[in-house]
Design a protein around this motif. Structure first.
Motif, PDB file in Angstrom:
ATOM      1  N   LEU A 593      19.862  22.708  47.418  1.00 32.56           N
ATOM      2  CA  LEU A 593      18.980  22.537  46.536  1.00 32.56           C
ATOM      3  C   LEU A 593      18.943  23.712  45.868  1.00 32.56           C
ATOM      4  O   LEU A 593      18.295  23.429  44.311  1.00 32.56           O
ATOM      5  CB  LEU A 593      17.650  21.525  46.149  1.00 32.56           C
ATOM      6  N   SER A 594      19.552  24.862  45.333  1.00 33.25           N
ATOM      7  CA  SER A 594      19.177  25.540  44.866  1.00 33.25           C
ATOM      8  C   SER A 594      20.299  26.284  44.495  1.00 33.25           C
ATOM      9  O   SER A 594      21.446  26.429  45.115  1.00 33.25           O
ATOM     10  CB  SER A 594      18.129  26.392  44.649  1.00 33.25           C
ATOM     11  N   SER A 595      20.863  27.360  43.262  1.00 33.48           N
ATOM     12  CA  SER A 595      22.086  27.662  43.275  1.00 33.48           C
ATOM     13  C   SER A 595      22.521  28.774  41.991  1.00 33.48           C
ATOM     14  O   SER A 595      21.709  28.646  40.947  1.00 33.48           O
ATOM     15  CB  SER A 595      23.086  26.786  43.574  1.00 33.48           C
ATOM     16  N   SER A 596      22.633  30.494  42.606  1.00 31.88           N
ATOM     17  CA  SER A 596      22.826  31.164  41.053  1.00 31.88           C
ATOM     18  C   SER A 596      24.230  30.341  40.334  1.00 31.88           C
ATOM     19  O   SER A 596      25.318  30.406  40.460  1.00 31.88           O
ATOM     20  CB  SER A 596      22.770  32.502  41.264  1.00 31.88           C
ATOM     21  N   GLY A 597      24.003  30.813  39.021  1.00 32.54           N
ATOM     22  CA  GLY A 597      25.499  30.652  38.524  1.00 32.54           C
ATOM     23  C   GLY A 597      25.826  31.858  37.318  1.00 32.54           C
ATOM     24  O   GLY A 597      24.706  32.668  37.116  1.00 32.54           O
TER      25      GLY A 597
END
Length: 784
Positions: A593-597
């Motif tokens: 439920l988390s990510s870098s972009g």
């Protein structure tokens, strides 16, 4: 899998506050209630010291001796440092060397810091800094652009962009005109002055609270002056009380000085500048000396052009190389220059190093071609709008003098629409009638376009990162590399994230920009904040969405196409699950439920050796029609009406964009009319506060101001939801006011003479233009 692809025709609006909807600024109520916290509002840490610097009172000199005993002995002083006390790098030039954090033996402008003081109070630090006894050996000082050009003194090499054979085209043209103008600089005069708070941390590191548009540069330079690896320095900015480019590079020196004093004392240090010190010590918009040599036919169509732009850069390069580049890129503004040469000079002077300002050289470059358009019209006895329309970029005449093709033709339609909505032709007739019968008051009208390239001219800066977390209650946290200076970047990025997940905006929280969350950030500048950071946030969302779609498809045994996010719910086949419940289910099934972009601007390239390339991903377009009335006996004037039409593509937030357009126009109007920087012959700034430097007041704004967004003009490039940048282009709409003033003065001669009018067009300069017009008219009568 992209549930909301970049080429989606428009984001869906099934939830509240998504991209494309008008939403109020997330901190608006805090601004008006005084609850928004800035650097000087932060809780005072234990043992806080206050910083000040002693600065040069010579424009160019060698330091022979410096006695700081009285400074050290002043009550409250805890530490005094000089260049010899800097453990790491002394030079903190942002791109090229030339900016010592403290001058060692040579000073090159009045106001250059030569030592720093830490004391127990702000007043004690400032008073102590005045007690130094410094002996100088004065050296010859170069103060003006003219002096620098005469001596060929530059901070960076001059450059030329050329297409075809402009000399031949000029020689063969049926008509030929030359002209020159001086375009003044501009003080940022942000409401919150330069300020920072630096606290020592474990392992020799520091935490920097900064009012900066370029937080990673602050982190890097503080680390370098302290002789530390970058990871030992953390920097944060929640908001700035205005920036306008003045906090892109100019915030870093304060942070470096405060960090050095924090290291010397092992205590937290706050450094904030008084308004007068801020204006003396920090850079401004570059003032320019511009000239043109233009050949054209009897219809006003330009055949050849030779344009020169020369900027007063100050004592060091700072960002001047890129700023003059952009002035050269925009010397055409909205017009096709077939056979053309544009030369740019980066003049070194012994004044404060000028820096970024909204438009970044573009406004100064546009001014010379807009003067030429008026001059051609007067020479041919034509309406200036007709000359502008004749020379507009259009299909078949769509390649700039530096080789970039204008791929989306907006200007002809935009000008036609504004010409009609502003009743230009009818008002032109009414104004001509009024001017023939009014001996003292003269009215003027001008409609001027703007074509502004969007991307950093330094290619490596066109990148951004973001971090998106979804918590188990369905709330979403966002962090990105952009900084908030009142322009509404945070709310726009939040709207992008809300659109990606199809949830209400109040589920989204954007937190303070921090270097330990998103590293290696680019400055929030060049009108690219929403483009870069919005796309980076969207990239992070799409990575999370891809995992959620795959999970839902497998968990409920449906195809991925049957997983639809809409209106705070997730529809999975025939099942409709509330957003928060869906997120909780995904968490229990161990779904990320988390990510870098990350995002980097595509397609852009430019070779300064050849003067050719594609420096911009796309262009923003706009136009303004302004009407003024001038008192020809005093030079005083009023702007009575302005109509603006702006192409924002598919606006991410129309309410925010309209506010930016209004504010940008007024700031540009102020630059070209009332905001005058005055220097003495020895390089001393004489306008050091609001008492002597006049920014526009509410009473200066046009009482009739009409602003609209161009409809049905989505960006053809894959920007975030096909929006277009709004930050800088509105400032150049102020050129319409300057051009309208020239129009009013020209009416004194029946529009036969194009009066000289340097900027800012103060009443004194307008009166001088009236006098020049009357003198020309008298000479014409004598010669007849």
């Amino acid at each position: 899998m992209r549930k909301l692809p970049l080429n989606s025709p428009t984001p869906r609006h099934s939830a509240k506050g998504q991209a494309g909807q008008g939403v109020k600024h997330d901190s608006a109520w805090k601004h008006v209630s005084g609850q928004a916290r800035y650097i000087d509002d932060l809780p005072v840490p234990e043992g806080l010291l206050h910083a000040a610097v002693g600065h040069s009172d010579q424009a160019h000199a060698r330091i022979v001796s410096m006695d700081l005993d009285a400074v050290r002995q002043f009550p409250g002083v805890v530490a005094v440092i000089t260049a010899a006390d800097v453990p790491g790098h002394l030079d903190i030039g942002p791109v090229f060397p030339g900016d010592p954090v403290l001058a060692a033996d040579l000073v090159e402008h009045i106001g250059q810091p030569i030592f720093a003081v830490a004391a127990t109070s702000h007043d004690a630090a400032r008073q102590a800094a005045r007690l130094a006894r410094v002996e100088y050996e004065p050296l010859d000082a170069v103060v003006t652009v003219d002096q620098a050009l005469e001596q060929q003194l530059f901070v960076r090499p001059s450059q030329t962009q050329c297409r075809g054979n402009p000399d031949k085209a000029l020689a063969e043209a049926p008509n030929r005109l030359q002209g020159q103008q001086r375009v003044g600089g501009q003080e940022h005069l942000y409401l919150e002055g330069q300020a920072c708070l630096v606290e020592p941390t474990e392992d020799r590191g520091v935490f920097v609270h900064t009012s900066s548009q370029h937080i990673s540069e602050v982190q890097k330079l503080v680390a370098e002056v302290l002789g530390l690896p970058i990871h030992e320095v953390q920097a944060e900015v929640r908001r700035m009380g205005g920036g306008f480019g003045g906090k892109e590079t100019q915030a870093a020196p304060l942070a470096c000085v405060a960090a050095l004093l924090a290291r010397a004392t092992n205590r937290p240090v706050k450094y904030r500048l008084s308004r007068s010190d801020d204006m003396i010590q920090t850079g401004k918009r570059h003032d320019f000396l511009n000239s043109y040599d233009i050949g054209f036919d009897h219809d006003g169509l330009i055949h050849g052009a030779d344009i020169m732009v020369a900027a007063r850069c100050g004592y060091s390069p700072d960002l001047s190389d890129a700023i003059v580049d952009r002035a050269m890129f925009h010397a055409d503004n909205a017009y096709f220059l077939d056979q053309a040469r544009v030369t740019g000079h980066r003049c070194k002077t012994h004044t404060v190093s000028n820096t970024a300002f909204r438009g970044f050289g573009g406004p100064q470059g546009m001014m010379i071609i807009e003067q030429a358009m008026d001059d051609i019209a007067r020479h041919l006895g034509r309406d200036p709008l007709d000359i502008r329309k004749t020379n507009l970029y259009r299909p078949g005449r769509d390649i700039t003098h530096y080789g970039q093709t204008i791929e989306q033709q907006v200007l002809p339609q935009l000008l036609e629409q504004l010409e009609a909505s502003s009743d230009y032709r009818q008002r032109r007739g009414e104004i001509d009638t009024f001017n023939r019968t009014s001996p003292v008051l003269k009215r003027g009208l001008a409609l001027t376009p703007v074509k502004f390239g969007i991307s950093f001219t330094a290619r490596h800066l066109n990148q951004a990162g973001a971090l998106v977390h979804i918590y188990t209650d369905g709330s979403i946290h966002v962090n990105h590399g952009g900084t908030e200076m009142g322009q509404g970047l945070y709310i726009k990025v939040a709207q992008v994230v809300a659109s990606a997940f199809q949830v209400d905006l109040d589920r989204i929280k954007v937190s303070a920009t921090r270097t330990d969350k998103v590293p290696n950030t680019s400055p929030t500048a060049a009108s690219s904040g929403s483009d870069l950071n919005g796309m980076a946030a969207l990239d992070a969302c799409e990575k999370i969405l891809a995992g959620l779609v795959q999970f839902a498809s497998e968990h409920w045994s449906v195809s991925p196409e049957q997983v639809i996010f809409s209106d705070n719910r997730v529809r999975v086949g025939d099942l409709s699950v509330p957003w928060a419940e869906f997120v909780q289910t995904a968490y229990l099934n161990r779904i990320p439920l988390s990510s870098s972009g990350f995002y980097s601007t595509p397609k852009i390239h430019y070779d300064p050796k050849t003067g050719k390339g594609r420096p911009f991903l796309y262009y923003s377009h706009a136009a303004a029609c302004s009407e003024v009335v001038v008192d020809t006996l005093t030079g005083e004037y009023r702007v009575v009406r302005t109509d603006i039409l702006f192409d924002a593509g598919r606006s991410l937030n129309p309410d925010i964009d309209l506010g930016q357009i209004e504010g940008g126009f007024v700031q540009g109007m102020g630059w070209l009319t009332t905001e005058e920087l005055v220097y003495s012959d020895d390089g001393r700034l004489l306008t050091t506060g609001p008492a002597t430097y006049k920014i526009p007041a509410v009473s200066d704004c046009p009482p009739d101001l009409r602003v609209a967004l161009l409809e049905n003009s989505p960006n053809r490039e894959a920007t975030v939801f096909h929006s277009k940048a709004v930050g800088e282009p509105p400032l150049m709409l102020g050129i319409s006011v300057w051009s309208a003033l020239r129009d009013a003065v020209s009416s004194v001669t029946g529009y036969r003479f194009s009066p000289p009018l340097d900027a800012p067009a103060t009443p004194e300069r307008v009166l001088a233009a009236v006098t020049a017009s009357k003198t020309w008219q008298a000479q014409q009568k004598e010669s007849a």
